[in-house]
Scaffold this active site. Structure first.
Site, mmCIF file in Angstrom:
data_model
loop_
_atom_site.group_PDB
_atom_site.id
_atom_site.type_symbol
_atom_site.label_atom_id
_atom_site.label_comp_id
_atom_site.label_asym_id
_atom_site.label_seq_id
_atom_site.Cartn_x
_atom_site.Cartn_y
_atom_site.Cartn_z
ATOM 1 N N ASP A 1 -30.090 -21.613 -29.093
ATOM 2 C CA ASP A 1 -29.302 -20.513 -28.389
ATOM 3 C C ASP A 1 -29.420 -20.787 -27.258
ATOM 4 O O ASP A 1 -30.363 -21.619 -26.035
ATOM 5 C CB ASP A 1 -30.967 -19.738 -28.692
ATOM 6 C CG ASP A 1 -29.695 -18.677 -28.419
ATOM 7 O OD1 ASP A 1 -28.213 -18.153 -27.768
ATOM 8 O OD2 ASP A 1 -30.655 -17.077 -28.293
ATOM 9 N N ASP B 1 -24.307 -10.991 -30.307
ATOM 10 C CA ASP B 1 -24.570 -10.240 -31.094
ATOM 11 C C ASP B 1 -25.075 -8.719 -31.452
ATOM 12 O O ASP B 1 -24.192 -8.216 -31.187
ATOM 13 C CB ASP B 1 -25.940 -9.757 -30.143
ATOM 14 C CG ASP B 1 -27.483 -11.199 -29.660
ATOM 15 O OD1 ASP B 1 -26.508 -12.486 -29.900
ATOM 16 O OD2 ASP B 1 -28.689 -10.891 -29.380
HETATM 17 C C1 GLA Z 1 -30.098 -13.683 -28.447
HETATM 18 C C2 GLA Z 1 -29.814 -14.252 -29.453
HETATM 19 C C3 GLA Z 1 -30.436 -13.612 -30.598
HETATM 20 C C4 GLA Z 1 -32.295 -13.579 -30.486
HETATM 21 C C5 GLA Z 1 -32.063 -13.123 -29.024
HETATM 22 C C6 GLA Z 1 -33.747 -14.356 -28.864
HETATM 23 O O1 GLA Z 1 -29.624 -12.984 -27.565
HETATM 24 O O2 GLA Z 1 -28.309 -14.762 -30.280
HETATM 25 O O3 GLA Z 1 -29.919 -13.933 -32.021
HETATM 26 O O4 GLA Z 1 -32.154 -15.087 -30.807
HETATM 27 O O5 GLA Z 1 -31.057 -14.507 -28.322
HETATM 28 O O6 GLA Z 1 -34.232 -14.036 -27.680
#
Ligand code: GLA
Length: 382
Positions: A137, A207
């Site tokens: 990420d 997200d």
């Molecule tokens: C980001 C990602 C999510 C999750 C969070 C965890 O927002 O896009 O899918 O993994 O981080 O902190």
């Protein structure tokens, strides 16, 4: 392994995610609270519910498992995860695979330790523990990009690609097959370069959350990305919210159907230990899963739209086509599928994949009332 695909290089082994990955991820329900017991319970539930046998194989721990590094730079797990190797052994003993989470920056999105300047070391730790899947990420790496290449977007984009490729090389160097999931929210058209830095899948959006508004915006927004997906390399419109409580049954059936037509990863994001019969039946609809997992590996796209209704189609092996008749409106509407519009003559076999029954066309078309925010999902074959 380097293979050509649509002009760009495919840097990963396409047998690793020959069909879109299926499993469970901790984030959507547990977020920062997830612990060892939750992950074991999820593994147990995948088996007892029949989800494993329906294809849900990966048990993926998202953010917040990380502790500090020791003096040698080796990453450690925090109190919520006392023994990652033992947890991986447990998950494997159930006939499942296990995934973990990190990122190219110094910190993860939740502010925990990430892999910046420790990529090889971390990849080795994952392989030693028996990890099978890594979600990587971007998060705080954006800060590094801005610091090192202020006001230079091209340079920042290159830094991002290099960072993803660096971890891919570190994973390859371990010798363990590890599915590589890129999470940088679709920046810089990741679908165009994701495969060349080793991505087996890449998030195509920011997200998801457990609302009709967000789910439908993401799902129906995937227009035009089909040509970038295929065996070993998939667009990822984010994890499932089915069963988390914020949507109706019809809305969750839309979510599941649309994700299947998109050949999206199917990563359940609910609490598997306490799900309703309806949630389980949506997640384990084998006919819908078969659309997602079809061996041809083609992502679907929108075929037509009339008002608030849309028909999305996905080519399937053997010349069949999956058709989702979606209604985005808050009132029910009739939707008509014309066989000739999707490449069929007057005679085709139609099956309703939610009712589990054959249905019949008349004069080369099929008209059905689709509920508010709902779907009728068909398989059309010769
Ligand atoms: C980001 C990602 C999510 C999750 C969070 C965890 O927002 O896009 O899918 O993994 O981080 O902190």
């Amino acid at each position: 392994m380097f293979l050509a695909f649509g002009g760009a290089a495919l840097a990963q082994d396409p047998t690793l995610a020959a069909t879109p990955p299926m499993g469970w991820n901790s984030w959507n329900h547990f977020a920062g609270r997830v612990n060892d017991a939750d992950v074991r319970a999820a593994a147990d539930a995948l088996v007892s519910s029949g989800m494993r046998d329906a294809g849900y194989i990966y048990v993926n721990i998202d953010d917040t498992w990380e502790a500090q590094r020791d003096a040698q730079g080796v990453i450690h797990t925090n109190d919520k995860f006392p023994d990652m190797k033992a947890l991986a052994d447990y998950v494997h003993s159930k006939g499942l695979k296990i995934g973990i989470y990190s990122g190219p920056g110094p910190k993860t999105c939740a502010g925990f330790e990430a892999s910046y300047q420790h990529e090889e070391q971390d990849a080795k730790s994952y392989a030693d523990w028996g990890i099978d899947y890594l979600k990587y990420d971007l998060c705080s790496f954006r800060m590094i990009m801005r610091q090192q290449a202020p006001h230079d977007q091209d340079k920042q984009n290159q830094m991002m690609k290099d960072a993803y490729e660096k971890m891919h090389k570190a994973l390859i160097a371990t010798g363990r097959p590890i599915v590589y999931s890129l999470c940088q929210y679709g920046w810089d058209d990741v679908w165009k370069w994701g495969p060349s830095v080793g991505g087996n899948l890449w998030r195509s959006t920011d997200d998801i959350n457990d609302t009709w508004q967000r789910m439908s915006e993401i799902g129906f927004g995937q227009l035009g990305l089909a040509k970038y997906a295929g065996p070993g390399h998939w667009n990822d419109p984010d994890m499932l919210e089915v069963g988390n409580g914020g949507m109706t049954g019809d809305e969750y059936r839309t979510h599941m159907s649309l994700w299947a037509i998109l050949a999206a990863p199917l990563l359940a994001g609910n609490d598997l230990s306490s799900m309703t019969a309806e949630t389980l039946s949506i997640l384990t609809n084998k006919e819908v899963i078969a659309v997602d997992q079809d061996a041809l590996g083609k992502q679907g796209d929108r075929a037509s739209a009339v008002g608030m209704t849309e028909i999305w189609t996905k080519p399937l092996s053997g010349g069949a086509v999956a058709a989702g008749l979606f209604n985005r409106d808050a009132e029910e509407h009739p939707v008509t599928l014309h066989l000739r519009d999707i490449g069929f003559e007057n005679h085709a076999k139609l099956r309703d994949l939610w009712k589990h029954e054959d249905v019949h066309t008349s004069n080369g078309s099929y008209t059905v009332t689709v509920p508010a925010h709902g779907v009728v999902m068909l398989k059309v074959s010769r």
